[in-house]
Design an enzyme around this catalytic site. Sequence first.
Site, PDB file in Angstrom:
ATOM      1  N   ILE A 235       0.849  -1.205   0.000  1.00  0.00           N
ATOM      2  CA  ILE A 235       0.000   0.000   0.000  1.00  0.00           C
ATOM      3  C   ILE A 235       0.882   1.252   0.000  1.00  0.00           C
ATOM      4  O   ILE A 235       0.655   2.202  -0.742  1.00  0.00           O
ATOM      5  CB  ILE A 235      -0.959   0.007   1.219  1.00  0.00           C
ATOM      6  CG1 ILE A 235      -1.803  -1.271   1.236  1.00  0.00           C
ATOM      7  CG2 ILE A 235      -1.858   1.235   1.180  1.00  0.00           C
ATOM      8  CD1 ILE A 235      -2.725  -1.413   2.445  1.00  0.00           C
TER       9      ILE A 235
ATOM     10  N   ARG B   4      11.600  -2.693   9.183  1.00  0.00           N
ATOM     11  CA  ARG B   4      12.607  -3.539   9.813  1.00  0.00           C
ATOM     12  C   ARG B   4      13.691  -3.931   8.808  1.00  0.00           C
ATOM     13  O   ARG B   4      14.857  -3.905   9.086  1.00  0.00           O
ATOM     14  CB  ARG B   4      11.950  -4.783  10.403  1.00  0.00           C
ATOM     15  CG  ARG B   4      11.938  -4.691  11.918  1.00  0.00           C
ATOM     16  CD  ARG B   4      11.468  -5.975  12.543  1.00  0.00           C
ATOM     17  NE  ARG B   4      10.215  -5.740  13.217  1.00  0.00           N
ATOM     18  CZ  ARG B   4       9.110  -6.445  13.028  1.00  0.00           C
ATOM     19  NH1 ARG B   4       9.088  -7.451  12.209  1.00  0.00           N
ATOM     20  NH2 ARG B   4       8.025  -6.160  13.699  1.00  0.00           N
TER      21      ARG B   4
ATOM     22  N   SER C  59      -4.202   3.351   8.464  1.00  0.00           N
ATOM     23  CA  SER C  59      -4.040   1.921   8.775  1.00  0.00           C
ATOM     24  C   SER C  59      -4.977   1.449   9.894  1.00  0.00           C
ATOM     25  O   SER C  59      -6.021   0.848   9.623  1.00  0.00           O
ATOM     26  CB  SER C  59      -2.575   1.596   9.087  1.00  0.00           C
ATOM     27  OG  SER C  59      -2.057   2.478  10.053  1.00  0.00           O
ATOM     28  N   ARG C  60      -4.631   1.721  11.137  1.00  0.00           N
ATOM     29  CA  ARG C  60      -5.485   1.367  12.272  1.00  0.00           C
ATOM     30  C   ARG C  60      -5.400   2.492  13.311  1.00  0.00           C
ATOM     31  O   ARG C  60      -4.311   2.986  13.607  1.00  0.00           O
ATOM     32  CB  ARG C  60      -5.026   0.062  12.927  1.00  0.00           C
ATOM     33  CG  ARG C  60      -5.385  -1.196  12.144  1.00  0.00           C
ATOM     34  CD  ARG C  60      -6.899  -1.473  12.146  1.00  0.00           C
ATOM     35  NE  ARG C  60      -7.269  -2.676  11.428  1.00  0.00           N
ATOM     36  CZ  ARG C  60      -7.583  -2.728  10.120  1.00  0.00           C
ATOM     37  NH1 ARG C  60      -7.561  -1.649   9.375  1.00  0.00           N
ATOM     38  NH2 ARG C  60      -7.908  -3.873   9.562  1.00  0.00           N
TER      39      ARG C  60
ATOM     40  N   GLU D 156     -13.348   3.719  17.048  1.00  0.00           N
ATOM     41  CA  GLU D 156     -14.256   3.845  15.901  1.00  0.00           C
ATOM     42  C   GLU D 156     -15.614   3.309  16.326  1.00  0.00           C
ATOM     43  O   GLU D 156     -15.658   2.294  17.019  1.00  0.00           O
ATOM     44  CB  GLU D 156     -13.740   3.028  14.712  1.00  0.00           C
ATOM     45  CG  GLU D 156     -12.557   3.681  14.047  1.00  0.00           C
ATOM     46  CD  GLU D 156     -12.029   2.925  12.835  1.00  0.00           C
ATOM     47  OE1 GLU D 156     -12.713   1.988  12.365  1.00  0.00           O
ATOM     48  OE2 GLU D 156     -10.940   3.264  12.375  1.00  0.00           O
TER      49      GLU D 156
ATOM     50  N   HIS E 115     -13.160   5.463   7.909  1.00  0.00           N
ATOM     51  CA  HIS E 115     -12.551   4.179   7.540  1.00  0.00           C
ATOM     52  C   HIS E 115     -13.056   3.711   6.171  1.00  0.00           C
ATOM     53  O   HIS E 115     -13.725   2.676   6.066  1.00  0.00           O
ATOM     54  CB  HIS E 115     -12.833   3.124   8.619  1.00  0.00           C
ATOM     55  CG  HIS E 115     -11.840   1.991   8.610  1.00  0.00           C
ATOM     56  ND1 HIS E 115     -11.395   1.368   9.738  1.00  0.00           N
ATOM     57  CD2 HIS E 115     -11.202   1.354   7.589  1.00  0.00           C
ATOM     58  CE1 HIS E 115     -10.532   0.405   9.429  1.00  0.00           C
ATOM     59  NE2 HIS E 115     -10.395   0.382   8.118  1.00  0.00           N
ATOM     60  N   ILE E 116     -12.687   4.495   5.150  1.00  0.00           N
ATOM     61  CA  ILE E 116     -13.173   4.187   3.789  1.00  0.00           C
ATOM     62  C   ILE E 116     -12.061   3.676   2.888  1.00  0.00           C
ATOM     63  O   ILE E 116     -12.210   3.650   1.663  1.00  0.00           O
ATOM     64  CB  ILE E 116     -13.813   5.429   3.130  1.00  0.00           C
ATOM     65  CG1 ILE E 116     -12.801   6.604   3.089  1.00  0.00           C
ATOM     66  CG2 ILE E 116     -15.098   5.808   3.828  1.00  0.00           C
ATOM     67  CD1 ILE E 116     -13.188   7.695   2.101  1.00  0.00           C
ATOM     68  N   GLY E 117     -10.941   3.279   3.477  1.00  0.00           N
ATOM     69  CA  GLY E 117      -9.756   2.898   2.696  1.00  0.00           C
ATOM     70  C   GLY E 117     -10.046   2.014   1.501  1.00  0.00           C
ATOM     71  O   GLY E 117      -9.554   2.257   0.404  1.00  0.00           O
TER      72      GLY E 117
HETATM   73  C1  DGY Z   1      -8.681  -3.865   5.899  1.00  0.00           C
HETATM   74  O1  DGY Z   1      -8.839  -4.589   4.921  1.00  0.00           O
HETATM   75  O2  DGY Z   1      -8.015  -4.210   6.884  1.00  0.00           O
HETATM   76  C2  DGY Z   1      -9.379  -2.544   5.867  1.00  0.00           C
HETATM   77  O3  DGY Z   1      -9.070  -1.754   6.943  1.00  0.00           O
HETATM   78  C3  DGY Z   1     -10.871  -2.789   5.784  1.00  0.00           C
HETATM   79  O4  DGY Z   1     -11.431  -1.879   4.916  1.00  0.00           O
END
Ligand code: DGY
Length: 326
Positions: A156, A177, A236-237, A266, A285-287
């Site tokens: 990504i 790493r 990411s998170r 969230e 969270h629309i990734g």
């Molecule tokens: C994932 O795939 O982990 C995304 O965050 C969900 O959309």
Amino acid sequence: MTVFIDRMIPQIGLDLLNEAGITYEQHVDRRELSTQELIDRCSKHNALLTAGWGPLNSEFIAACKHLKIISLHSVGYDRVDIKAATKWGIPVGNTPDVLSEATADTAFLLMLAVSRKALYLHKKIIKGEWGFSQPIDDLGFSLQGKTLGIFGLGNIGCELAKKAKAAFNMPIIYHNRSHNKEAERNLGAKRVSFDDLVSQSDVLVAFSSLTPETKNKFNRDVFRKMKPSAIFINPSRGGVHNEPDLIEALQQGIIWGAGLDVTNPEPMQADNPLLNMPNVAVFPHIGSNTVEARNGMASIAAKNVIAAFQGRPLLHIVNPEVYEQH
Ligand code: DGY
């Protein structure tokens, strides 16, 4: 062999299951099932295909050790107790790659939205505040030639780096790493220490998965080492950044701006101060929210179930060690 599906997934995934002669029960109500409800539903099936957000913890896994597979409709697997799944011989599948481009686009959109205060200015129109303005009002800044720093340069991150280079000729630095030789060769990306990444980036993007090592990684101490002109982006998170520390860093001008596709917790509450800051953009969270990415995810998640039922290795597995021990 039957599957329980805990959300409505794209038809392509259901078609694949049908073609393979696999029947399913799909939870279509617009609410997350509780752990106990999920256990009850899974007790009648041989597999779980899950796009939900609730934790699949050791309690859930111990109660569902009959499952032939937990097939995640996501690339992230931080909600699953992988150790427990492996202990009980349950393969856990995920859906990498197919959402890389969509997620990178989301990060790109955040970068631009923050650097030009786009969401804040859009909200001003809605509030009837598009009035007189001076040439010095509400200025953003150009991304041209600015340094893009990536924490966790995988697929990504590489997609984002490619776009940022092509659009704005941004030099790329990263912290992993190990070396990402391909990114170094193709994008001129330079591997640096974590401290150098933080202090040299104009736009710092966190692309790491959520683990005990990365939980709260971007906190007060880290924000204090960033340039006051820098933007922090998290696609990411939410657990990777400390949200109160981020709010403080923005309020005190320690960093310039932030773009979040993920929040902690969230969903984000409507009164969160981040939502009213000019230099902040927050998405829910629309990734991976594109037809293309979601079709790809549904297709892999279904194929993983089919493979597990046919006794074949999964297309993408999180805990391959499960095959060695059983
Ligand atoms: C994932 O795939 O982990 C995304 O965050 C969900 O959309």
